[in-house]
Design a protein around this motif. Structure first.
Motif, PDB file in Angstrom:
ATOM      1  N   ASP A 171       0.686  -1.420   0.125  1.00  0.00           N
ATOM      2  CA  ASP A 171       0.191  -0.016   0.026  1.00  0.00           C
ATOM      3  C   ASP A 171       0.849   1.262  -0.050  1.00  0.00           C
ATOM      4  OD1 ASP A 171      -2.454  -1.280  -0.239  1.00  0.00           O
ATOM      5  OD2 ASP A 171      -2.621  -1.311   2.235  1.00  0.00           O
ATOM      6  N   HIS A 186      -3.239  -3.670   3.565  1.00  0.00           N
ATOM      7  CA  HIS A 186      -4.195  -3.810   4.457  1.00  0.00           C
ATOM      8  C   HIS A 186      -3.532  -4.166   6.030  1.00  0.00           C
ATOM      9  CE1 HIS A 186      -7.338  -4.842   0.978  1.00  0.00           C
ATOM     10  NE2 HIS A 186      -6.755  -3.529   1.066  1.00  0.00           N
ATOM     11  N   ASN A 187      -2.493  -3.478   6.316  1.00  0.00           N
ATOM     12  CA  ASN A 187      -1.836  -3.768   7.658  1.00  0.00           C
ATOM     13  C   ASN A 187      -1.252  -5.138   7.677  1.00  0.00           C
ATOM     14  OD1 ASN A 187      -2.478  -1.101   8.347  1.00  0.00           O
ATOM     15  ND2 ASN A 187      -4.552  -1.845   9.130  1.00  0.00           N
ATOM     16  N   ASP A 224      -9.440   2.173  10.766  1.00  0.00           N
ATOM     17  CA  ASP A 224      -8.071   2.033  11.001  1.00  0.00           C
ATOM     18  C   ASP A 224      -7.240   2.892  11.695  1.00  0.00           C
ATOM     19  OD1 ASP A 224      -8.320  -0.563   9.782  1.00  0.00           O
ATOM     20  OD2 ASP A 224      -7.576   0.166   8.043  1.00  0.00           O
ATOM     21  N   MET A 270     -11.436   1.843   6.620  1.00  0.00           N
ATOM     22  CA  MET A 270     -10.687   0.423   6.844  1.00  0.00           C
ATOM     23  C   MET A 270     -10.294  -0.072   5.518  1.00  0.00           C
ATOM     24  SD  MET A 270     -12.926  -0.987  10.103  1.00  0.00           S
ATOM     25  CE  MET A 270     -11.514  -2.114  10.552  1.00  0.00           C
ATOM     26  N   HIS A 271      -8.823  -0.537   5.565  1.00  0.00           N
ATOM     27  CA  HIS A 271      -8.327  -1.034   4.286  1.00  0.00           C
ATOM     28  C   HIS A 271      -8.500  -0.363   3.288  1.00  0.00           C
ATOM     29  CE1 HIS A 271      -8.533  -5.269   6.215  1.00  0.00           C
ATOM     30  NE2 HIS A 271      -7.893  -4.484   6.774  1.00  0.00           N
ATOM     31  N   ASN A 272      -8.322   1.234   3.235  1.00  0.00           N
ATOM     32  CA  ASN A 272      -8.645   2.256   2.356  1.00  0.00           C
ATOM     33  C   ASN A 272      -9.868   2.354   1.728  1.00  0.00           C
ATOM     34  OD1 ASN A 272      -5.696   2.875   2.461  1.00  0.00           O
ATOM     35  ND2 ASN A 272      -5.369   1.312   1.113  1.00  0.00           N
ATOM     36  N   GLN A 273     -10.971   1.916   2.368  1.00  0.00           N
ATOM     37  CA  GLN A 273     -12.409   1.854   1.917  1.00  0.00           C
ATOM     38  C   GLN A 273     -13.066   2.663   2.817  1.00  0.00           C
ATOM     39  OE1 GLN A 273     -13.697   1.022  -1.144  1.00  0.00           O
ATOM     40  NE2 GLN A 273     -11.516  -0.077  -1.500  1.00  0.00           N
TER      41      GLN A 273
END
Lengths: 327, 327, 327, 327
Positions: free
Chosen positions: C139, C296-297, D139, D295-298
């Motif tokens: 990312d 995603h971490n 996040d 979360m997770h870029n969303q």
């Protein structure tokens, strides 16, 4: 005939200050420039006694100009206060062929330097390195400009949260014996008041300032408190203010040691460069037991005797200006 | 009997400088402190002609002390160079009951101020606000310390990548007529050389410096170039160096306008505070056609005549020191 | 049975990025933690060929976590593109007893790593260190967050002077093939528009944006321009805009290499720490010819094949948001 | 048929966080973009009850993107915990024609928002604005990245003086209920240990860590302590360590409220921009009693119910990494 030094040692002593590395660099490079040998002493006077010397050249001091702290490390030394300690230090210097010493530090360090120089007829020059700016014989000490800028960056951040919540913050800055950092920070932060060793502000005056601020619709306020102020501990002061103004949201922040670190400002780098050169050049023209300083943009050498015993005074003009600007 | 001002206008003029807001704040609060009315003029002399005035009080200038730029905005004004423009400006001031003017800017701005003051017998005081530091009558101008610190923060970053790749960087800093920013930045950055209006460095000297650096195993180097240097455009200089040293990896960076912005340093905030107060107090004691400056930590008033025609000289001591330290 | 590495080499390659030092530190300390020997290679692939290795231990990497650049230095290597160069590199590694390699760099570096690994059946893992963020399989790349923060600090300063003078600034940021830095900087700076490789903005759209800004009384504006945009050179773009809007005061600033330097942000320090550990742990579980990344971490390993040939795409959501916020 | 909002109010509540201004700006501009009216509420829920509303447009939020704090101010409200307070708030909103509310704050603020929304069937969406990062459903919270970077800049400075004097510093960072700031700061600072609510480190473990550091010749060390750790008050911890290691020079610094201020980082500006847009768009598609998070870029919307009652957990991977890297 004057005997000039052939091998110069340099050490940093007392509380560290941003710009000490820049001063060491200037000493080393000037010494090289003038064809002298130069050694760094680790851990201040402790290193003199332990003989932790290292010969340095131009490249030894690369990339340190902009680093906070001191790569030679600093320390306070009990042993150097004893005749035995100083004797050992002198023997180590002689053994290493070192015939002159540059001490970067504050008045405590210069007191030791003066005694040592007299005892052993050893050539010593001091460079004012302390964030406190409390030395006679120089307009500014190395580290002071950086420390106040660090304080201000912190207070600017505190101002953000103070104004979001209409709070009164008491912010403690360094300065055990003097209010140099406190007063300049107060002006630069637009602080309501400054409490410092040099003023004898009373609680009544403080209450009035806060009441006047309220009348003037200043809802968030900063009061800068020097460590060594005479009114009291910052938490006691806060308690007094809370008792007097129970509706106010009052907070305390103590900036502490972070004021000692960080990359030096341009002002401190230039000052350290000037004074490092001046110290070496002072040795080369036979100066001894003096501190190299800058007054009115000129390098001057002040006898340790004076630098130690006389005081640096806060410019009363700054106190006057601060009062006007917090209207 | 001296007629003293009752309503003071303040404007910022010419290139903006960090600390202008702090100076405006100091003018406004001092005026309030002394019981005078005070108005801000938008867009420099343009605003005088357009009559874009706004009365200000203590709270109007809250939270601006630490902001770069000038909330009154600045501009260069062609119209103020014409008698008609100045006549209109004077009529607007009289109509608004304004009887004194404080101009924060550089020498161009003071030239206009002087003419205006003489034409209409209008009381005017100048405050030196320019990053260039090139004004006679003050040790430092407002914005200079911030601009050099900004330059140094950038050059420190460039140093990181220069040393990772063993590169030579040419970095252009501001200074059309003077090398103040360039020289201080060079010392503070540990630059190999500085190319500025005040020195007449030749390509041969530059080549020698680079060769000497190579011999001394300085593999990454910074050369600071002032905009107004006499050797040539920075890209031309780079081309010369590339031709001479084809094996070197040479890069150019022009810092540009970012040097004008940013939160002012403590030094600039304190200086702006002092000079804003001094400007108002100067008006109150009848000073006219002078610039308020600080020399040797004292406020002094220098006639516009002198401030405009005499030059501020670079301290040759700094040039000497830079040479020693780049060994 | 899997042969696991006993002695790991680490190098930095390609353009340097803030956080590379933190990644080296993480590699070294993880290797020590797992009881492996570890050596640093100077000057990227050049150092493999020249055999400039140095064995490192935990203390070798102290105090570098927060330093920009890479103490192992970086370089581009023509010789490593030749079979002879790679053969020499392999012989040097074998001679030194090194049996695994960690390459911190970008896609060019991984291409070389892949070929080398295949030719000599040598275990290699990559760590994405580049400010450009243009690698598939992670990312974020190490250095991207710092570079955009550096860009934004500069643009914030430019904003100060832009708004003081009602100017339009075109600011060029790095990104030859991608607009990651440009787009994030634009959102974070509140820029009017962003011109980057990934959008096909036309002059007409640009003119409309500027006209709309005027109608909305946005008098000072920033347009962020990526190096590799398709509209043209930033000076050409400025000339077009000056021709179209002759009354506007339009300036250009090219941020350049300063975006590569500086102390890494928390984000980059943590990312570099994670990926340095992940690279070593990847070697220990037999991964080869992969890049360690974070999506995603979660740490994931992407084959060089994919990391090199697939593209990282800009989140279109960011483009949409930027359009809404510049209303 | 879904009734969509025509006039949106926005407020900031609870402890302020850097990036709140950027979030307000995004809310205001998105509302304008979608043709909705938008009003700012001053002083959080207090302002709802007092009716301190102000209608805002695109220009109302210019130049605030990069400012710390919140120009709408924040407060904690006892009155909003009472049915009478909330009834008054609702009446004020209805009177002003406001039919939807965006609350920027933390879990306490969302609890109030949920009750209010249920009592009056009023559409409310939350935006996570808190430096603590302790909210389920996103996040990252707005302000967390800036606060950790601020902490790290301070700890980097403390590191300078710690290493000059071979000291052990205990540094307290914010986090009453969680160690997010502490753990990330510890990794980014290269701290020896971190003491936080989520770990149950004992004095024996702490002693071992310090002894191991001495064996490894780490002479200066940082231990990061979260406010809400379970081992004890930072001064008590310091006293224990001084008793155990009398030869060590141990100092305490409490960073305090300065962690709440300062210009937001790129990460926080982008996050705040995304979430401000997402909050408005959530209202427009009928979402209610949810928090907008990423979360997770969303962008995702989490019911207040969950956001309030579930916990955000620290990634155990970070704890593991920290242990490896302090070897």
């Amino acid at each position: 005939m004057l005997k000039l030094p052939s091998h110069i040692a340099v050490l940093t002593s007392g509380g560290d200050a941003p710009g000490m590395n820049a001063a060491i660099r200037a000493v080393v490079r000037s010494a090289v420039y003038y064809g002298k040998k130069v050694s760094g002493v680790y851990n201040g006077y402790e290193g003199l006694i332990d003989g932790t010397f290292e010969e340095l050249d131009s490249r030894s001091v690369k990339y340190i100009l902009n680093h906070g702290g001191t790569f030679l490390k600093s320390a306070r030394s009990q042993r150097f206060r004893t005749p035995e300690g100083r004797k050992q230090a002198h023997e180590n210097l002689v053994k290493a062929g070192i015939d002159a010493l540059i001490v970067i530090g504050g008045d405590g360090s210069f007191t030791g330097a003066k005694i040592f120089s007299e005892e052993f007829d050893f050539q010593v020059i001091g460079v004012p390195g302390t964030i406190d700016n409390d030395l006679y014989g120089t307009d500014f000490t190395i580290g002071f400009d950086t420390a106040t800028n660090t304080a201000i960056e912190c207070i600017d951040k505190i101002r953000d949260t103070a104004s979001s919540h209409d709070r009164l913050f008491l912010v403690e800055v360094m300065g055990r014996d003097s209010g140099f950092i406190a007063l300049r920070s107060a002006i630069a932060a637009g602080a309501l008041e400054v409490i410092m060793p040099e003023n004898s502000i009373t609680y009544d005056q403080l209450y009035q300032a806060i009441e006047r601020a309220g009348q003037n619709k200043k809802f968030s306020n900063i009061i800068v408190v020097a460590e060594g102020n005479k009114l009291g501990n910052i938490f006691e002061i806060a308690d007094h203010l809370k008792a007097k103004f129970p509706h106010l949201d009052i907070k305390v922040t103590i900036l502490g040691h972070l004021q000692r670190g960080g990359s030096p400002t341009v002002f401190d780098r230039v000052l350290a460069s000037k004074l490092g050169v001046a110290a070496v050049e002072g040795l080369l023209i036979g100066r001894n037991k003096v501190m190299a300083g800058v007054m009115h943009n000129q390098v001057i050498y002040t006898p340790f005797e004076e630098a130690i015993t006389r005081r640096a005074y806060i410019n009363p003009e700054l106190i006057r200006i601060n009062k006007i600007l917090t209207i």
